[in-house]
Write an enzyme that holds these catalytic residues in place. Structure first.
Site, PDB file in Angstrom:
ATOM      1  N   LEU A 482      22.114  98.406  50.360  1.00 12.77           N
ATOM      2  CA  LEU A 482      22.543  97.109  49.815  1.00 12.77           C
ATOM      3  C   LEU A 482      23.777  97.227  48.935  1.00 12.77           C
ATOM      4  CD1 LEU A 482      18.990  95.683  48.993  1.00 12.77           C
ATOM      5  CD2 LEU A 482      20.365  95.277  51.046  1.00 12.77           C
ATOM      6  N   HIS A 483      24.768  97.977  49.424  1.00  2.75           N
ATOM      7  CA  HIS A 483      26.001  98.169  48.668  1.00  2.75           C
ATOM      8  C   HIS A 483      27.240  97.818  49.492  1.00  2.75           C
ATOM      9  CE1 HIS A 483      23.460 101.475  46.522  1.00  2.75           C
ATOM     10  NE2 HIS A 483      23.178 100.261  46.068  1.00  2.75           N
TER      11      HIS A 483
END
Length: 576
Positions: A482-483
């Site tokens: 989730l980056h």
């Protein structure tokens, strides 16, 4: 509504919250924040209870619920991407792990033409300005590298579960060092983590910055405000952003509005920001022509250069009943809720990602390319568990892969999610480091320190051993960390989107970007901390303030050593 503001901030997430607070400090500045999601209501436990983080992820009430196109090197499967759709953005739904990245990340940024003011010395003062760091005993963690009186409160993980003790002992047995602080002088090594938690409550960007500022009469925050288009005046030599069009409300109650601004600042993140730019006529001319969108300015880098971290869980069963699994059982949840709500303690008051670290998988890299998060339970983000008994796991993945992807609109309709592809596992280096990552993790988890607990590997399991078996498992099982980042990158080259000295979108006036999309390269850790640093630095650039003076303090450099480490480190215990 047809009003005039000095600054319209699109997105009330991490960067938007910080910018709104800093820009509205001057009462002469009228600031409007437009957030498509709802407020992070104080009574909402799914936002504010740290252990409740699995609940908002995947819920349309909190999450944009993005999904990639079929990933060609992942067996054609689509990879789910959660992004916060609520005040505080992803800082209101993430794992609360606070990691700056390595100082050499910022040296890498600064090595690109025009990026000289984004080196570690220039970024460190802004990291320090935003922090109030607290050690496990509650004392201040401020020092030459860390801040002590900023709005963003950070608590150090207590790591009291005996499995953490085994983990920290095992990494040393495997030949890796401990470090005092992965965000301080030396990132390389293993230690308790800083977390965005204050007295057992998630401390999001909205709580740290936005809510204290909302009482100011010159700051307006609107939720359920979905921006559809940036407005431009194209009569001059350079197109100038003059405002935005947005709808406010839900369903049939939604109403269309226009708002005018001296400046428009995009803080929507690495997916929403390039989408909005493209919908508004800023991007690659061929893509815009394909969707019959009038070209405002040809900028081919919009949506390009997409980067991320992919991760897997290496999970083991435990012989001893020491994991936190029983405490998270359904029949225990009323007790957890009571302890958290009335006492701010117990299993609900922690994110459980209390420790981990960084190491190098080979001698060719200059700084850590692997990140570990240790968890004293075997469980997935969605709450599912591979075993009914006790277990533990590490989250592991390469940190600065050379894979690159893109974000592209697939429709003129702003509510249609864009097409996006990360191209995970698409390069020889990425595949090589993935094999190394799994072998390093297994080497650590099979050290003598875990002997009393180790009841065998659950996932991927002993049947996954060869390089190709490992890669095939990663293709099937890996998830995004989730980056997403880097889709409106700072720089001066042909594919750059954002001017590093002003944060203005190249070829335009009155339009700036401030979020993870401006990274030129993803940092080797969770990206929330660098996003907040960028926001703090951007606020000074927008306001024309004298930048904070650079902090010329040493940092650990494996190749060169430093005044605190006169000799380069020597690695031992390389996994076979």
């Amino acid at each position: 509504m047809d009003k005039q503001y000095d600054y319209v901030i699109v997105g009330g997430g991490s960067a938007g919250s910080a910018l709104a607070a800093r820009l509205s400090e001057d009462p002469a500045h009228r600031v409007l924040v437009l957030e498509a999601g709802h407020s992070d209501y104080k009574i909402d436990p799914f936002v504010h209870m740290p252990a409740a983080l699995p609940f908002p992820i995947g819920s349309k009430l909190y999450d944009w619920k993005y999904e990639t196109d079929p990933e060609p090197h992942m067996g054609g499967r689509k990879v789910y991407h959660a992004r916060g759709k609520v005040l505080g953005g992803s800082s209101s739904i993430n794992g609360m792990i606070f990691q700056r990245g390595n100082p050499l990340d910022y040296e890498r940024w600064a090595s690109d033409p025009g990026m000289e003011t984004w080196d570690y010395a220039h970024c460190l003062p802004y990291f320090k300005r935003m922090e109030s760091r607290h050690l496990a005993d509650g004392s201040s963690g401020a020092d030459d590298w860390r801040g002590g009186d900023g709005p963003l409160h950070l608590e150090r993980g207590k790591c009291e579960n005996p499995l953490f003790g085994a983990f920290f002992e095992a990494v040393q047995e495997a030949g890796y060092p401990l470090t005092d602080d992965v965000n301080g002088y030396r990132q390389e090594g293993f230690a308790p983590f800083d977390r965005n938690v204050k007295r057992g409550r998630r401390w999001s960007a909205a709580r740290a910055y936005l809510h204290p500022a909302k009482k100011r009469p010159n700051l307006t925050v609107q939720t359920f405000a979905f921006v559809e288009k940036i407005l431009f005046d194209t009569t001059g030599e350079t197109p100038r952003a003059t405002g935005v069009e947005y709808t406010r409300g839900v369903g049939r109650a939604a109403r269309r509005h226009t708002v005018h601004a001296g400046e428009v600042i995009l803080c929507g993140g690495a997916i929403n920001t390039p989408q909005l730019l493209q919908l508004s006529g800023i991007g690659d001319r061929e893509l815009l022509a394909e969707h019959d969108i009038p070209l405002v300015h040809h900028l081919p880098g919009v949506g390009a250069n997409l980067q991320d971290h992919l991760e897997v869980y290496i999970q083991y069963a435990s012989k001893e009943p020491v994991s936190i699994a029983p405490g998270l059982a359904w029949h225990q949840r009323p007790k957890i809720a009571f302890q958290w709500l009335f006492q701010r303690k117990g299993l609900g008051a922690t994110n459980h990602f209390e420790g981990g670290g960084f190491c190098r998988s080979n001698e060719d890299v200059d700084y850590p390319n692997l990140m570990f998060h240790f968890l004293p339970i075997a469980i997935r983000y969605d709450g599912s568990s591979p075993t009914e008994g006790h277990g533990y796991q590490v989250h592991i993945g390469p940190m600065y892969a050379d894979t690159r992807g893109w974000v592209r609109i697939r429709s003129k309709d702003p509510r249609v999610h864009p097409s996006m592809q990360f191209n995970y596992l698409s390069t020889p280096t990425d595949r090589k480091e993935w094999v190394e990552a799994i072998r390093v993790a297994r080497n650590i988890l099979n050290q003598p320190a875990f002997a009393k607990y180790n009841d065998g590997e659950i996932s991927p399991g002993p049947s996954v051993e060869t390089d190709e078996e490992i890669l095939e498992w990663v293709r099937k099982d890996a998830e995004t960390a989730l980056h997403p980042s880097c889709t409106a990158a700072m720089g001066t080259g042909e594919m750059a989107v954002t001017d590093p000295l002003t944060m203005k979108v190249h070829g335009t006036d009155g339009l700036r970007v401030c979020d993870a999309s401006v990274f030129p390269y993803v940092t080797n850790g969770n990206i929330y901390a660098p996003v907040m640093m960028v926001a703090e630095k951007t606020a000074d650039l927008i306001l024309g303030k004298t930048p904070l003076p650079p902090s010329e303090v040493p940092f650990y450099n494996y190749r060169e050593g430093s005044p605190l480490d006169p000799e380069p480190a020597v690695r031992t215990g390389e996994p076979a």
